[in-house]
Scaffold this active site. Structure first.
Site, PDB file in Angstrom:
ATOM      1  CG  HIS A 108       3.498   1.899   9.916  1.00  0.00           C
ATOM      2  ND1 HIS A 108       3.749   1.071   9.507  1.00  0.00           N
ATOM      3  CD2 HIS A 108       2.470   2.645   9.755  1.00  0.00           C
ATOM      4  CE1 HIS A 108       3.396   1.136   8.438  1.00  0.00           C
ATOM      5  NE2 HIS A 108       2.530   2.507   8.600  1.00  0.00           N
TER       6      HIS A 108
ATOM      7  CE  LYS B 122       0.841  -1.063  10.159  1.00  0.00           C
ATOM      8  NZ  LYS B 122      -0.688  -1.504   9.509  1.00  0.00           N
TER       9      LYS B 122
END
Length: 269
Positions: A158, A162
């Site tokens: 990600h 995040k």
């Protein structure tokens, strides 16, 4: 006034909040009734269209969830665990469908959401995309077909902003693999390897988290044995897939009985 379901988007200024608002405005199946931000945020009181850099759309950003939810048929919520728990209680009071894409919950959060679901439908999923939910089902089937000669590793990537790891989707895939093997994930989970860890324990389900750049979301489930590997993969390149899934969940939840549901229910998988 539109006769389509009215949607509230929480966390309006965030990546997913803005994508949800854009997708709702483009839809002829739902309409936006409110956009929420936390108290003191500089978007509060501004037209959300202008705050996003476009034209006014006639919806002001609010910091009053109770008032917003009272006007809505559904709430779509990609925020943070504590906020989502608070929103769950308020959405239940308003009898609005609460679609939760937030991840990183602990057991106390989940218990509070379960209590709220006694009063209104809640659709909660680690990932709202059709492809990931198909991947979840495939993971369970492959895990059930293979014995512990195959090590299982869930690998996720990600963007660098995040804050939780493993991702909610990775945990969802790990749960599916554990279910396929007939074990509890809590008993076989192996994450955060560092240093001299020793040999991998037979039957463990491992997790690897990658964070970098603007990666939207990539998930691999690796089944590795001596001499062969099977890799199931999903790659998201546009957050719109999650927004479309969340809107689908909000529509599906209209008229449903109180309870906690997931995207497998929404998709009939």
């Amino acid at each position: 006034m539109s006769d389509t379901p009215g949607i509230v988007v929480t966390g309006a200024s965030g990546r997913m909040g803005q994508m949800l608002i854009q997708t709702i405005l483009e839809s002829d199946k739902v309409h936006l009734v409110a956009a929420l931000e936390r108290e003191g945020h500089d978007w509060v009181g501004r037209d959300v269209g202008a705050a996003m850099g476009g034209a006014d759309i006639g919806v002001l950003v609010s910091d009053d969830p109770l008032d917003a939810f009272a006007k809505a048929q559904a709430v779509i919520d990609f925020t943070a665990p504590d906020a989502s728990v608070a929103f769950a209680g308020l959405a239940a009071q308003a009898r609005a469908v609460h679609v939760i894409g937030t991840t990183g919950f602990d057991d106390s959060h989940l218990a509070a959401i379960e209590r709220a679901s006694h009063h209104a439908p809640i659709v909660r999923a680690g990932n709202m995309s059709l492809g990931v939910n198909l991947l979840t089902q495939l993971t369970k089937k492959v895990a059930a077909a293979l014995d512990e000669d195959f090590d299982i590793e869930v690998i996720e990537a990600h963007h660098n902003m995040k804050v939780d790891a493993p991702s909610g989707t990775a945990l969802m895939l790990g749960e599916a693999a554990a279910e396929g093997r007939g074990v509890a994930l809590v008993d076989v989970r192996d994450s955060g390897r560092d240093g001299i860890t020793g040999a991998r324990k037979r039957g463990d389900i491992g997790f690897t988290a990658i964070r970098g750049g603007d990666i939207v979301g990539e998930h691999d489930v690796l089944f590795a044995a001596a001499g062969e590997r099977i890799v199931l993969r999903h790659m998201a390149t546009d957050r719109r897939v999650f927004a479309r899934g969340a809107i689908k969940a909000a529509l599906w939840g209209q008229g449903k009985a109180p309870g906690e549901y997931d995207m497998l229910d929404v998709l009939g998988l």
